[in-house]
Enzyme design. Structure first.
Site, mmCIF file in Angstrom:
data_model
loop_
_atom_site.group_PDB
_atom_site.id
_atom_site.type_symbol
_atom_site.label_atom_id
_atom_site.label_comp_id
_atom_site.label_asym_id
_atom_site.label_seq_id
_atom_site.Cartn_x
_atom_site.Cartn_y
_atom_site.Cartn_z
ATOM 1 N N ASP A 454 0.826 -1.213 0.000
ATOM 2 C CA ASP A 454 0.000 0.000 0.000
ATOM 3 C C ASP A 454 0.854 1.253 0.000
ATOM 4 O OD1 ASP A 454 0.900 -0.660 2.559
ATOM 5 O OD2 ASP A 454 -0.802 0.268 3.573
ATOM 6 N N ARG A 458 4.993 4.289 6.211
ATOM 7 C CA ARG A 458 4.522 4.202 7.598
ATOM 8 C C ARG A 458 4.533 2.744 8.087
ATOM 9 N NH1 ARG A 458 -1.295 5.794 5.701
ATOM 10 N NH2 ARG A 458 -2.157 3.752 5.214
ATOM 11 N N ASP A 459 3.972 2.536 9.267
ATOM 12 C CA ASP A 459 4.017 1.197 9.868
ATOM 13 C C ASP A 459 2.948 0.287 9.247
ATOM 14 O OD1 ASP A 459 1.981 2.735 10.889
ATOM 15 O OD2 ASP A 459 2.283 2.171 12.983
ATOM 16 N N GLU A 460 3.026 0.147 7.925
ATOM 17 C CA GLU A 460 2.178 -0.799 7.190
ATOM 18 C C GLU A 460 3.047 -1.477 6.149
ATOM 19 O OE1 GLU A 460 -1.952 -0.380 6.398
ATOM 20 O OE2 GLU A 460 -2.036 1.562 7.379
ATOM 21 N N ASP A 467 -5.724 -2.556 -3.003
ATOM 22 C CA ASP A 467 -4.879 -1.590 -3.703
ATOM 23 C C ASP A 467 -4.373 -2.183 -5.014
ATOM 24 O OD1 ASP A 467 -5.066 -1.172 -0.844
ATOM 25 O OD2 ASP A 467 -3.708 0.515 -1.095
ATOM 26 N N TRP A 521 -11.335 -5.940 -2.143
ATOM 27 C CA TRP A 521 -10.034 -6.359 -1.610
ATOM 28 C C TRP A 521 -9.852 -7.857 -1.939
ATOM 29 C CZ3 TRP A 521 -11.736 -1.726 -0.683
ATOM 30 C CH2 TRP A 521 -10.855 -0.733 -0.305
ATOM 31 N N GLU A 733 -2.380 8.968 -0.872
ATOM 32 C CA GLU A 733 -3.417 8.046 -0.411
ATOM 33 C C GLU A 733 -4.783 8.728 -0.404
ATOM 34 O OE1 GLU A 733 -2.989 6.801 3.673
ATOM 35 O OE2 GLU A 733 -4.229 5.029 3.287
ATOM 36 N N HIS A 754 0.709 6.117 -2.287
ATOM 37 C CA HIS A 754 -0.199 4.986 -2.451
ATOM 38 C C HIS A 754 -0.571 4.934 -3.944
ATOM 39 C CE1 HIS A 754 -1.151 4.134 1.722
ATOM 40 N NE2 HIS A 754 -2.221 3.429 1.396
HETATM 41 C C1 BGC Z 1 -4.112 0.968 3.671
HETATM 42 C C2 BGC Z 1 -4.927 0.936 2.420
HETATM 43 C C3 BGC Z 1 -5.847 -0.237 2.551
HETATM 44 C C4 BGC Z 1 -6.804 0.157 3.650
HETATM 45 C C5 BGC Z 1 -7.959 -0.749 3.856
HETATM 46 C C6 BGC Z 1 -5.045 1.295 4.788
HETATM 47 O O1 BGC Z 1 -4.434 1.448 6.006
HETATM 48 O O2 BGC Z 1 -3.034 1.837 3.591
HETATM 49 O O3 BGC Z 1 -4.386 1.280 1.270
HETATM 50 O O4 BGC Z 1 -6.393 -0.749 1.420
HETATM 51 O O5 BGC Z 1 -6.109 0.412 4.851
HETATM 52 O O6 BGC Z 1 -8.447 -0.746 5.144
#
Ligand code: BGC
Length: 860
Positions: A454, A458-460, A467, A521, A733, A754
């Site tokens: 995504d 950040r912390d992801e 996406d 998703w 994003e 994003h």
């Molecule tokens: C992500 C997104 C993702 C979404 C769905 C976000 O935190 O960065 O791109 O699809 O959460 O919950």
């Protein structure tokens, strides 16, 4: 004279450790006379001194089934291809060495070398490992089969065995761990040698995930698995026994985390540790774990490695009142800094990273818990250093504690991502649209770091399914994304629940996000492989993913309520509709169950089409029947009264783009209502993740091309070009990740990188430039330029499986001129704005016609 070029097997460009025993073969034919086609081909394989030649009739040159006996483990073969074009055989192509990987679990005998069986939950140090060994002779050939539980770099006698970064990348390690095969022949010599490793936590046991994330997701230990094999002059291949040779010591990274950053203390790096002469008597013996059941999870990588792709010099350097030096690299990237430092021993330089500035400071709030700070402590000698075990998303950096003046070249930014082949380009007369396109290219690069993520900062940095579901067509046009996507899809399949449930991100982590699968998703399980078939003619991916695709649609059947529409499930809906409040991004204008039901229809239809491709008529009928049932439910609930959707542009766009209308009149009515809604909204965006990728198509294909252009060229917020006017160098994003006053959106989820909303570039390629696939793999193309929006010219190029396809149009006065280039193997249908149509074959073509005729027919 025509020639065969670009020979490859599988999806990677190198063929050492071919991922399959029967890899598929592709090539291109160039320099043929206009209109020529391949009539036949011959494939020649040399193995063990024998030559096997297979003749194939017809034009097939993309992902051809391996026509020879399967490759065996470690087997070395040489492949070449020639083609017959206009009655003449080309010369044989450049030969391609194709070498087998290790296909049987028993082929692995090296142990997992574990220097650290557990560690406290905080950023942990790296480890150095070394194994000294003696070779009686210089090997004729040597291979290193290499992977790790953690992230690692390896060297032989001090020379890196590869330029891969963050190896072995991230997969669902409980199911799959990828290894690579390195040719290390030139790195070994007779006598003493040493294999060196630096190893850190990476995804395996480092902190990953949001809301604090998780530690030790895949294990409490870290380890490397390295099998070194040498072949001597006698032709015999032996595994070098290293078990007793391994020694371990704490590494120079005193702490290293993907999110946190890396602290490197050069004083901890013993001089010569990776050379044979080093005295490692003070080092510990690491634990050796038999490879055991791990061997069954090992697989040769099917995707390209992650590498440093380029380095960027700062475009601006500015001393700050705080004493820090701020660098602006002019581009938001994924990567790290590379620094050249000359400082006294013990002196530390600290590196801070951020995507944007806010109030004259680094805007680090959007990073959330991803600290993204690296540091280097000098050993007192001039050193060039680049972190090895972390990665950041940034455009700006600040240096704290820089010793003396900063000279040119002292600091560069290393851009890091999967080393994919560039395959698609777009240009046009509007510089803002060109910048938008460039921003999408960058967001793709920054988010294809081994898997489709995504965001990079950040912390992801997670493989959010939604996406890539919307972005896959754009990705497949711009880069050779197949390897990354095919690898990731294996994890999607591996992590699907027993009832076909697809996690919202893959690899899935239980870090607090609701585990229910959401429409748009989970549909990635169907849409991504379908897109790979459509764009690359990759039938094998449909075969391989078939059970995953059908499991998802079978799962959808469980979500259908008594009224035959999706109901009651956890749904993200038209995520990030600008009407949704910052803290509730799923609260969109369009009903989330309408979105979910539309996707159920869409995925079922695509699975039905895949069934047709794979010759499964009963499955085709079954999935079509399911689609019909949900569609009937949708009509009763929402679509019988289209006016009820007048306020919901995404709903209307779905009716058009997902073929939900009862007939052409109803489809047109949806398009007209959409046009009204778009105009009422002042041609600003009113759609989120679901509507945004399809709205321009829905408008253009119902005769509202000018509305599509007005949306595309809008610069007021929310719009695609608003971020461009704010200086964006990647796709944001949120439409307003940065507010017009320059402050960062207060939402807790605000990234500047994003790719999802950038999916619209597929419209620029297909419709604006007019280069659209009309048969799988661009075997046929529909060339249909769409002048409008004040553009005076546009062009697109795509390196299709058959070669480069180029389309360029220009409007002068009332006249449109069009240049088209098709490679051997591709035919095209050209439709000019005035409606004239012509069929063309390989070669260069020029057309002229009236520029401005109304387009009434549908563009699909
Ligand atoms: C992500 C997104 C993702 C979404 C769905 C976000 O935190 O960065 O791109 O699809 O959460 O919950």
């Amino acid at each position: 004279m025509s020639a065969v070029v670009g020979l490859r097997v599988g999806l990677r460009s190198d063929c050492l450790g071919a991922p399959l025993t029967t890899p598929r073969v592709s090539w291109r034919v160039v320099d043929a006379a206009p209109g020529a086609a391949q009539e036949a081909a011959e494939l020649r394989l040399e193995r063990e001194g024998e030559v096997d030649t297979v003749a194939l009739d017809g034009p097939g040159q993309n992902l051809i089934d391996w026509p020879f006996a399967p490759l065996r483990s470690r087997e070395r073969t040489v492949l070449a291809v020639r083609a017959r074009v206009a009655g003449e055989w080309t010369a044989w192509s450049e030969p391609l060495a194709v070498e087998g990987a290790l296909y049987e679990a028993e082929a692995w005998t090296a142990p997992l070398v574990v220097p650290s069986a557990s560690a406290p939950h905080r950023t942990r140090p790296s480890w150095l490992l070394r194994a000294a060994f003696t070779l009686a002779e210089e090997p004729v050939r040597a291979r290193l089969y290499a992977t790790a539980q953690g992230v690692f770099t390896a060297s032989l006698n001090g020379a890196a065995v590869s330029d891969e970064v963050l190896a072995p990348g991230w997969t669902s390690y409980d199911h799959r761990l990828r290894y690579r095969v390195h040719d290390v022949t030139d790195l070994l010599g007779e006598g003493g040698n040493v294999l060196g490793v630096e190893l850190a936590d990476g995804w395996f046991r480092g902190n990953i995930g949001f809301d604090g994330g998780l530690w030790d997701v895949y294990g409490t230990h870290v380890g490397v698995l390295l099998q070194l094999e040498v072949t001597g002059a006698d032709g015999v291949t032996r595994i070098v026994p290293l078990d007793d040779a391994w020694r371990a010591a704490p590494g120079p990274a005193t702490s290293a985390g993907l999110y946190e950053g890396e602290a490197h203390d050069a004083r901890m790096l013993p001089a010569g540790w990776d050379a044979p002469a080093f005295d490692a008597s003070g080092w510990d013996r690491p634990e050796l774990r038999p490879v055991g059941e791990l061997a069954a999870r090992l697989e040769p990588a099917i995707n390209e490695p992650v590498r440093v792709i380029e380095t960027l010099a700062p475009v601006a350097v500015e001393a700050q009142p705080s004493g820090r030096i701020r660098l602006d690299f002019g581009q938001n990237i994924s990567g790290v800094l590379r620094i050249r430092v000359d400082a006294p021993a013990g002196h530390t330089v600290t590196l801070h990273h951020a995507e944007v500035l806010e109030d004259g400071q680094l805007g680090t709030r959007p990073l959330r818990r991803a600290v993204s700070v690296d540091s280097f402590t000098s050993a007192g000698t001039p050193t060039t250093w680049q972190p090895r075990h972390t990665i950041h998303g940034f455009r700006y950096a600040e240096l704290e504690g820089w010793p003396g003046e900063l000279a040119d070249g002292d600091v560069v930014a290393a851009v890091i991502h999967t080393d994919m082949e560039r395959r698609g380009w777009f240009a046009c007369s509007d510089p803002l649209l060109e910048r938008l396109h460039e921003n999408v290219v960058w967001s793709m690069r920054d988010n294809f770091v081994d898997l489709p993520t995504d965001c990079p900062q950040r912390d992801e940095r997670l493989g959010w399914t939604g996406d890539i579901q919307v972005f896959a067509p754009a990705a497949e046009f711009l880069y050779g994304a197949d390897g990354v996507l095919a690898s990731w899809l294996r994890d999607v399949a591996a992590q699907q629940g027993p009832d076909g449930w697809v996690p919202n991100f893959v690899p899935w982590l239980e870090c607090g996000f609701p585990s229910g699968a959401s429409a748009a998703w989970g549909d990635a399980a169907v849409v991504v492989p379908w897109t790979m078939w459509e764009r690359r003619g990759n039938r094998g991916i449909l075969e391989r993913q078939w059970s995953s695709m059908t499991a998802w649609v079978d799962h959808l059947a469980l979500r259908i309520g008594p009224d035959d529409v999706v109901e009651g499930s956890m749904e993200l809906g038209d995520w990030l509709d600008p009407a949704a409040p910052p803290e509730d991004p799923g609260a969109a204008r369009t009903d989330r169950y309408l979105v979910a039901s539309a996707y159920a229809v869409r995925s079922a239809r695509l699975v039905a089409r895949a069934a047709a491709v794979l010759g499964r008529p009963a499955d085709r009928d079954r999935y079509d029947a399911f689609a019909d049932r949900v569609l009937a439910g949708m009509r009763r609930r929402w679509l019988d009264d289209l006016d009820g959707l007048a306020h919901a542009p995404t709903g209307l766009a779905l009716v058009v783009a997902f073929e939900l209308a009862r007939d052409e009149a109803e489809r047109q009515r949806a398009g007209d209502l959409l046009s009204t809604a778009v105009r009422d909204g002042g041609h600003r965006v009113q759609t989120g993740f679901v509507g945004t990728p399809i709205i321009c198509d829905a408008l253009a294909s119902t005769g509202h091309l000018e509305d599509a252009y007005a949306l595309l060229t809008q610069t007021e917020c929310p719009s695609w070009l608003y971020p461009v006017t704010m200086g964006a160098t990647t796709i944001w994003e949120r439409w307003d990740s940065m507010l017009p006053d320059g402050s960062i959106n207060p939402g807790d989820m605000t990234s500047f990188n994003h790719y999802a909303l950038g999916a619209v570039v597929d419209f620029l390629h297909r419709v604006v430039a007019g280069l659209a696939p009309a048969a799988p793999g661009y075997r046929e193309v529909a060339i249909r330029p769409s002048p409008g929006g004040g553009l005076t010219w546009a062009s697109a190029r795509h390196l299709s499986p058959y070669g480069e396809i180029a389309v360029a149009w220009r409007v002068v006065g009332d006249e449109l001129s069009l240049d088209v280039e098709l490679p051997v193997g591709v035919t095209g249908t050209v439709t000019l704005p005035d409606g004239t149509t012509e069929t063309i074959a390989a070669g260069s073509h020029t057309f002229r016609g009236a520029a401005g005729a109304a387009r009434e027919e549908t563009l699909r």
